[in-house]
Design a protein around this motif. Sequence first.
Motif, PDB file in Angstrom:
ATOM      1  N   ARG A  94       0.833  -1.213   0.000  1.00 40.83           N
ATOM      2  CA  ARG A  94       0.000   0.000   0.000  1.00 40.83           C
ATOM      3  C   ARG A  94       0.864   1.258   0.000  1.00 40.83           C
ATOM      4  O   ARG A  94       0.575   2.227  -0.690  1.00 40.83           O
ATOM      5  N   THR A 147       2.553   1.618  -3.480  1.00 44.43           N
ATOM      6  CA  THR A 147       1.634   1.935  -4.579  1.00 44.43           C
ATOM      7  C   THR A 147       1.031   3.324  -4.421  1.00 44.43           C
ATOM      8  O   THR A 147       0.805   4.001  -5.414  1.00 44.43           O
ATOM      9  N   THR A 148       0.766   3.766  -3.217  1.00 44.28           N
ATOM     10  CA  THR A 148       0.211   5.111  -3.045  1.00 44.28           C
ATOM     11  C   THR A 148       1.306   6.159  -3.149  1.00 44.28           C
ATOM     12  O   THR A 148       1.060   7.271  -3.587  1.00 44.28           O
ATOM     13  N   SER A 192       2.152   6.887  -7.065  1.00 46.73           N
ATOM     14  CA  SER A 192       1.152   7.582  -7.872  1.00 46.73           C
ATOM     15  C   SER A 192       1.158   9.073  -7.591  1.00 46.73           C
ATOM     16  O   SER A 192       0.674   9.859  -8.379  1.00 46.73           O
TER      17      SER A 192
END
Length: 145
Positions: free
Chosen positions: A136, A139-140, A143
């Motif tokens: 998490r 991936t966050t 972005s």
Amino acid sequence: MVEHTVFTLSQVTQHKSKKDCWLVIDGRVLNVTKFLEDHPGGEEVLLESAGKDATQEFKDIGHSNSAKNLLLKHQVGVLQGYTFKNDADVQVASTEEPTKKEMSAFVIKDDRMPKYAALVEFFVPLVVAGSYFSYRYLTTGSSMV
């Protein structure tokens, strides 16, 4: 042999209430009224057998020697026509009331778990949770760049 009062089964059947509970075990007529609250299996078990011959139920459960000794404490007489066998299995240590009420029991635990299994149960959820939060975070974080 000590003389006991002789009762018929029809006399015993008249004592089957919570306030007056008698039963027969191995030809011994027992008044278990005062023992109802202290019975480890609950008073319902004794009340179901009240006024009856509960020898088979007593033997099926597999009572301890201390439970067998309690029979003599609560005995008020014998059942008419019963022939006593050798009572070598009933050994009376003391008929006095113990000063401290204790209940002794042992539990046989069959589900032995190896030591490594306890470690696996502890660390596997930590690794899974750590992997999830790492994923998490990665991936966050990518972005937003």
